[in-house]
Structures are given as C-alpha cells and as structure tokens.
Design a protein around this motif. Sequence first.
Motif, short mmCIF file in Angstrom:
data_model
loop_
_atom_site.label_atom_id
_atom_site.label_comp_id
_atom_site.label_asym_id
_atom_site.label_seq_id
_atom_site.Cartn_x
_atom_site.Cartn_y
_atom_site.Cartn_z
N PRO A 137 0.82 -1.22 0.00
CA PRO A 137 0.00 0.00 0.00
C PRO A 137 0.86 1.27 0.00
CG PRO A 137 -0.83 -1.59 1.60
CD PRO A 137 0.51 -2.11 1.11
N ALA A 138 0.28 2.34 -0.47
CA ALA A 138 0.98 3.63 -0.54
C ALA A 138 1.52 4.03 0.83
CB ALA A 138 0.03 4.71 -1.06
N GLY A 139 2.81 4.36 0.87
CA GLY A 139 3.44 4.86 2.09
C GLY A 139 3.75 3.81 3.14
N VAL A 140 3.51 2.56 2.84
CA VAL A 140 3.69 1.48 3.82
C VAL A 140 5.04 0.81 3.64
CG1 VAL A 140 2.82 -0.82 4.47
CG2 VAL A 140 1.22 1.07 4.06
N THR A 141 5.62 0.37 4.76
CA THR A 141 6.83 -0.45 4.73
C THR A 141 6.40 -1.89 4.93
OG1 THR A 141 8.17 1.33 5.66
CG2 THR A 141 9.05 -0.92 5.86
N LYS A 142 6.78 -2.75 4.02
CA LYS A 142 6.43 -4.16 4.09
C LYS A 142 7.70 -4.98 4.19
CE LYS A 142 3.56 -7.72 1.98
NZ LYS A 142 2.55 -7.98 0.94
N THR A 143 7.71 -5.94 5.11
CA THR A 143 8.87 -6.80 5.30
C THR A 143 8.61 -8.17 4.67
OG1 THR A 143 9.48 -5.65 7.33
CG2 THR A 143 10.40 -7.86 7.01
N PHE A 144 9.57 -8.62 3.90
CA PHE A 144 9.51 -9.92 3.24
C PHE A 144 10.51 -10.83 3.94
CE2 PHE A 144 8.15 -6.69 0.37
CZ PHE A 144 7.04 -7.24 -0.26
N LYS A 145 10.01 -11.89 4.57
CA LYS A 145 10.86 -12.85 5.28
C LYS A 145 10.94 -14.13 4.47
CE LYS A 145 9.50 -11.02 9.76
NZ LYS A 145 8.86 -11.28 11.03
N PHE A 146 12.12 -14.76 4.50
CA PHE A 146 12.35 -15.96 3.71
C PHE A 146 13.51 -16.73 4.31
CE2 PHE A 146 13.78 -12.00 1.78
CZ PHE A 146 15.15 -12.14 1.82
N GLN A 147 13.69 -17.97 3.85
CA GLN A 147 14.84 -18.77 4.29
C GLN A 147 16.11 -18.02 3.87
OE1 GLN A 147 14.89 -21.61 6.18
NE2 GLN A 147 12.72 -21.09 6.40
N PRO A 148 17.14 -18.03 4.71
CA PRO A 148 18.37 -17.28 4.38
C PRO A 148 18.93 -17.64 3.01
CG PRO A 148 18.46 -18.08 6.63
CD PRO A 148 17.25 -18.72 6.00
N ILE A 149 19.33 -16.59 2.29
CA ILE A 149 19.97 -16.74 0.99
C ILE A 149 21.32 -16.04 1.07
CG2 ILE A 149 19.86 -16.16 -1.47
CD1 ILE A 149 16.78 -16.15 -1.17
N LYS A 150 22.39 -16.75 0.71
CA LYS A 150 23.72 -16.15 0.73
C LYS A 150 23.88 -15.23 -0.47
CE LYS A 150 26.25 -19.78 3.13
NZ LYS A 150 27.37 -20.72 3.05
N GLY A 151 24.35 -14.01 -0.18
CA GLY A 151 24.60 -13.10 -1.28
C GLY A 151 25.15 -11.77 -0.84
N ARG A 152 25.79 -11.13 -1.79
CA ARG A 152 26.35 -9.80 -1.60
C ARG A 152 25.43 -8.73 -2.19
NH1 ARG A 152 32.32 -7.72 -3.69
NH2 ARG A 152 31.83 -5.50 -3.55
N TYR A 153 24.69 -9.11 -3.24
CA TYR A 153 23.85 -8.15 -3.95
C TYR A 153 22.37 -8.44 -3.70
CZ TYR A 153 28.26 -7.55 -6.36
OH TYR A 153 29.59 -7.35 -6.64
N VAL A 154 21.62 -7.39 -3.43
CA VAL A 154 20.17 -7.48 -3.29
C VAL A 154 19.57 -6.58 -4.36
CG1 VAL A 154 18.17 -7.08 -1.80
CG2 VAL A 154 20.33 -7.93 -0.81
N SER A 155 18.76 -7.19 -5.22
CA SER A 155 18.14 -6.45 -6.32
C SER A 155 16.63 -6.44 -6.17
CB SER A 155 18.47 -7.10 -7.67
OG SER A 155 19.86 -7.12 -7.88
N ILE A 156 16.04 -5.35 -6.59
CA ILE A 156 14.58 -5.26 -6.73
C ILE A 156 14.35 -4.98 -8.20
CG2 ILE A 156 12.49 -4.07 -6.03
CD1 ILE A 156 13.95 -3.56 -3.33
N PHE A 157 13.54 -5.82 -8.82
CA PHE A 157 13.46 -5.90 -10.27
C PHE A 157 12.01 -6.09 -10.67
CE2 PHE A 157 13.92 -9.48 -13.56
CZ PHE A 157 14.13 -8.64 -14.64
N ILE A 158 11.55 -5.30 -11.63
CA ILE A 158 10.20 -5.48 -12.17
C ILE A 158 10.33 -6.07 -13.56
CG2 ILE A 158 8.01 -4.38 -12.81
CD1 ILE A 158 8.61 -2.18 -10.78
N PRO A 159 10.12 -7.39 -13.69
CA PRO A 159 10.31 -8.04 -15.00
C PRO A 159 9.06 -7.94 -15.88
CG PRO A 159 9.77 -9.69 -13.36
CD PRO A 159 9.84 -8.35 -12.63
N GLY A 160 9.32 -7.88 -17.19
CA GLY A 160 8.25 -8.06 -18.15
C GLY A 160 7.39 -6.87 -18.48
N ARG A 161 7.73 -5.70 -17.99
CA ARG A 161 6.92 -4.54 -18.38
C ARG A 161 7.74 -3.26 -18.31
NH1 ARG A 161 4.54 -4.99 -12.86
NH2 ARG A 161 4.47 -2.90 -11.98
N LYS A 162 7.24 -2.25 -19.01
CA LYS A 162 7.83 -0.92 -18.98
C LYS A 162 7.20 -0.18 -17.81
CE LYS A 162 9.06 2.84 -22.06
NZ LYS A 162 8.89 3.41 -23.40
#
Length: 175
Positions: A137-162
């Motif tokens: 929702p607009a202005g909201v902070t949402k937390t996404f929890k998941f099994q640990p993933i090893k990595g140095r880079y965290v990407s947020i990506f919108i695939p398949g559209r302009k």
Amino acid sequence: MKFRMAMRVVLFLTLTGLCVTGFKVMDTPSCSCASRNLALGATAVQSSTYPQAGAQNAVDGNMNSIWGVGTCSHTNEDRDPWWRVDLGKVYKVNRVSITNRGDCCAERINGAQIRIGNSLENNGNNNELAASVESIPAGVTKTFKFQPIKGRYVSIFIPGRKEYLTLCEVEVFAD
C-alpha cells in the motif's frame, strides 16, 4: 558509574523482550539485537535515474514516502527496471523491507521481485528469487521474510513490463 547504569538498562531491556539497536528501543517480538540494516549507506545503483532521485536515496535511512521530499529513488520508465544494493560482502540475508511511495502510484511496485546472490549477470536480476511483491500500500513499509539466501547483492526488479521503479527505503537484514 554511567557505563554500569547503561549496561543495566540494556540488560533489563533485553531480558524483558525489548531490543536495543543503536539508540532506538523497539518492542517487537521479531527483533534481534544482533540485527542491523546492512543496506544503510551501502552503494546502490539502478537501471536509470529520474531527476534528483538517485539509487542512494533508498538506503539513506529516511523512510519518508513522499517522493517530492527527495528521499526516494526513482527510475525512468524503463523496460524491466531494477535497483541494486551492494552489501560489500556475502551475508545470509533473511528479510528485506521496502517502503513504497506514499503520494501516488503505489501499484507500480506490484510484481517486483527481490533477488539475492553474488552474480552481476543481468544486473544481478538472475540471482536467486527471495520473494515477489504482490503489492505494498501507498506509504507502507512491508517486510519480506524468507529462508536465508547467501549473497552480496540485493536487487529489486520489475520483470516483463515498462515501468517506473520508486523505492523510498530498502532495508536488508541477515542472520
């Protein structure tokens, strides 16, 4: 004497289920006193930059969700827009929090993917899928929890559209 008193306060807060992180005290059951936002101040980049809305704005510690204030990152209208933070070393990332834009366009984040890994192939967007964003929702902070993933880079990506990608804050936490 002041040090002893401070240590007693920290011990009391910890034993009562409160957590001390930096200078904040948070009453949250999921709080881990060892947790810290790994993305805060880290180097961030994005697919393009809308005027005065660089990638670093999403890791500045300011969760203001009004784009015009100047604390959100914002891409141009790109095909498959992305944003990425470099944590500097490999961590076992187990949650990512995203603060969505609050003054308009909340639906633009819908369908975004959170990807974590060590590769920069395809700008890091081929790394392991940690979570998909159905909506925030607009202005909201949402937390996404998941099994640990090893990595140095965290990407947020919108695939398949302009689309435009606007992130008002991104926080990354590890075990």
